[in-house]
Write an enzyme that holds these catalytic residues in place. Structure first.
Site, mmCIF file in Angstrom:
data_model
loop_
_atom_site.group_PDB
_atom_site.id
_atom_site.type_symbol
_atom_site.label_atom_id
_atom_site.label_comp_id
_atom_site.label_asym_id
_atom_site.label_seq_id
_atom_site.Cartn_x
_atom_site.Cartn_y
_atom_site.Cartn_z
ATOM 1 N N GLU A 65 -12.531 57.101 20.176
ATOM 2 C CA GLU A 65 -13.602 57.262 18.865
ATOM 3 C C GLU A 65 -14.739 56.366 19.635
ATOM 4 O O GLU A 65 -15.158 55.350 18.992
ATOM 5 C CB GLU A 65 -13.078 56.667 17.716
ATOM 6 C CG GLU A 65 -11.831 57.245 17.067
ATOM 7 C CD GLU A 65 -11.157 56.566 16.037
ATOM 8 O OE1 GLU A 65 -11.633 55.315 15.709
ATOM 9 O OE2 GLU A 65 -10.529 57.057 15.211
ATOM 10 N N CYS B 16 -39.546 37.644 5.933
ATOM 11 C CA CYS B 16 -39.792 36.338 5.583
ATOM 12 C C CYS B 16 -38.604 35.689 5.530
ATOM 13 O O CYS B 16 -37.828 35.241 4.639
ATOM 14 C CB CYS B 16 -40.423 36.393 3.910
ATOM 15 S SG CYS B 16 -40.449 34.792 3.469
HETATM 16 N N1 LLP Z 1 -13.377 53.101 15.396
HETATM 17 C C1 LLP Z 1 -13.476 52.464 14.559
HETATM 18 C C2 LLP Z 1 -12.248 52.717 13.645
HETATM 19 C C3 LLP Z 1 -14.319 51.649 14.327
HETATM 20 O O1 LLP Z 1 -14.451 50.601 13.199
HETATM 21 C C4 LLP Z 1 -15.396 51.420 15.108
HETATM 22 C C5 LLP Z 1 -16.558 50.596 15.153
HETATM 23 C C6 LLP Z 1 -15.679 52.504 16.140
HETATM 24 C C7 LLP Z 1 -14.595 53.608 16.259
HETATM 25 C C8 LLP Z 1 -16.549 52.626 17.122
HETATM 26 O O2 LLP Z 1 -16.574 51.795 17.968
HETATM 27 P P1 LLP Z 1 -17.814 51.656 19.429
HETATM 28 O O3 LLP Z 1 -17.437 52.492 20.219
HETATM 29 O O4 LLP Z 1 -19.079 51.779 18.807
HETATM 30 O O5 LLP Z 1 -17.442 50.274 19.845
HETATM 31 N N2 LLP Z 1 -22.550 46.905 14.021
HETATM 32 C C9 LLP Z 1 -21.728 46.268 15.075
HETATM 33 C C10 LLP Z 1 -20.622 47.297 15.541
HETATM 34 C C11 LLP Z 1 -19.564 47.542 14.403
HETATM 35 C C12 LLP Z 1 -18.620 48.469 14.803
HETATM 36 C C13 LLP Z 1 -17.638 49.029 13.998
HETATM 37 N N3 LLP Z 1 -16.617 49.782 14.244
HETATM 38 C C14 LLP Z 1 -22.750 46.014 16.085
HETATM 39 O O6 LLP Z 1 -23.689 46.331 15.952
HETATM 40 O O7 LLP Z 1 -22.371 45.462 17.232
#
Ligand code: LLP
Length: 419
Positions: free
Chosen positions: A274, A343
């Site tokens: 994913e 702010c």
């Molecule tokens: N699958 C699940 C169940 C997840 O919780 C996530 C991300 C992904 C896939 C995708 O993960 P990726 O390939 O994007 O690492 N806002 C944070 C990242 C939060 C990720 C949450 N879950 C940031 O800006 O670093």
């Protein structure tokens, strides 16, 4: 794909100055070519695996349509993401509804849409079974396993540690499958885990995969016909210019291990992933205009995008490369801290960066802003959300309009006695 011409940052064949003249700033600008490169890199590294795009990383409809057209499925984490993924045209059979706290409404919506579920608790399992039975449907489910593996990333984006809110502890998941086999309306068909995000060392993935495959072996003996093993997302990207593993490196690390462990099973599950950040992260640059340069104890460059537009630096202390988009050929001369208009003292986009001499009116480019950028933006401090643009060769389109003041009150209502 991000080059410069006459000292101006260009995205594919378009100068950012041409775009901001029309859209204003701040604006997120995405390169279709980089997005397609990333999609193709995943498809060639994982030709026989299930690739589900993590919608949470960037849910812009235009980008999701491109991703869906490449045959990706989708990982959705809410009713809203399911709605958006459906509009983008993702094949429902390749949609997995994730989440640790799904409402009845969300479960009903997922069942009606015919998607699969990653189940995070026994309560959720019972609710899915009940709703599926009532509607005469059968739902394929996986359990989200907490493998207790340290992904060696920022603690706020580690999700597979013992104390994390996500998943069922790996020692307890067997019971969950036992119950699922007894309940009507649910068919245990997969196993799911996601250990965290922005992971640059691949060994935790292999570690987690082995724990998951141990469970696969155990639950198979209970009678589960395993159709997919979903290892989640998490592959990191090269924010700092120090290198990052590619999808190919990722495949080399986990596919042989998966095949080896799969040979111990009777069933023939497909490996699912994913990815979010590694699909969209490097596709997009945020362009923000300098309102003022202030010299004091530190040199501050005050721009028109703050953590209302890109929250990652303030929330996780994340590093994003920055450049002066209209002075790409100039030598770096001075050290600046780039701050937003919000702010709050924590409203810092980039700390102590060596840049060419910055002046009011210049454009600052913040790179690698395509994942968890616009999607995490807000209207804090009464600032409407910004625009998004997609570049395709020498053409470009606005793919999300800048919000207006009207959007600040779009859903607000005054009681009669205040009218
Ligand atoms: N699958 C699940 C169940 C997840 O919780 C996530 C991300 C992904 C896939 C995708 O993960 P990726 O390939 O994007 O690492 N806002 C944070 C990242 C939060 C990720 C949450 N879950 C940031 O800006 O670093």
């Amino acid at each position: 794909m991000f080059l410069s011409s006459d000292g101006i940052l260009t995205i594919e064949n378009v100068k950012v100055t041409e775009i901001v003249e029309e859209t204003g700033t701040p604006v997120y600008i995405t390169s279709k070519a980089i997005l397609e490169n990333n999609l193709n890199a995943y498809k060639s590294a994982f030709p026989n695996e299930g690739l589900l795009y993590a919608v949470k990383a960037n849910n812009n409809l235009a980008l999701m349509k491109i991703i869906a057209s490449h045959g990706f499925g989708a990982d959705v984490f809410s009713d809203g993401e399911l709605y958006l993924a459906s509009l983008a045209g993702f094949d429902k059979k390749k949609v997995l509804f994730n989440g640790n706290s799904k409402s009845r409404k969300e479960i009903e919506m997922g069942i009606t849409a015919g998607v699969k579920f990653s189940v995070d608790s026994l309560d959720e399992l019972r609710t899915i079974s009940e709703i599926a039975r009532e509607s005469g449907k059968e739902v394929e489910i996986a359990f989200r396993v907490n493998p207790d593996v340290d992904p060696k990333t920022h603690p706020k984006i580690a999700t597979g540690l013992k104390e994390s809110k996500f998943g069922i502890p790996h020692e307890m998941v067997r019971e969950a499958y036992e119950l699922a086999l007894k309940l009507d309306g649910v068919v245990p068909a997969g196993i799911h885990c996601h250990i965290g995000s922005q992971i640059l060392d691949l060994s935790p993935f292999v570690h987690a995969l082995n724990k998951v495959m141990d469970i696969a072996k155990e639950i198979e003996q209970l009678g589960v016909d395993l159709r997919f093993v979903d290892m989640g997302g998490g592959l990191g990207i090269d924010y700092e210019g120090k290198g990052a593993p590619t999808p190919k490196d990722f495949a080399n690390a986990i596919l042989p291990e998966f095949e080896k462990r799969k040979a111990e099973l009777n069933s023939d599950p497909q490996l699912w992933l994913e990815p979010g950040r590694s699909i969209v992260g490097n596709t997009t640059v945020l362009i923000t205009r300098v309102n003022a340069v202030k010299r004091g104890y530190k040199n501050f460059v005050a721009v028109d995008a703050g953590f209302n537009i890109l929250i990652r630096p303030a929330m996780y202390g994340s590093y994003h490369r920055v450049a002066v988009a209209n002075k790409m050929n100039a030598e770096a001369e001075e050290t600046y801290t780039v701050v937003g208009p919000i702010c709050e003292s924590g409203d810092i986009l980039a700390k102590d960066r060596k840049l060419p001499k910055v002046e009011a009116g210049d454009l600052i480019a913040v790179f690698d802003a395509g994942a968890y950028g616009f999607v995490m933006s807000s209207q804090y401090n009464g600032r409407p959300r910004c625009a998004e643009v997609l570049v395709n060769g020498d053409k470009w389109n606005v793919i999300r309009e800048r919000e207006s003041y009207g959007d600040l009150i779009a859903k607000q209502k005054l009681p009669d006695w205040l009218l």
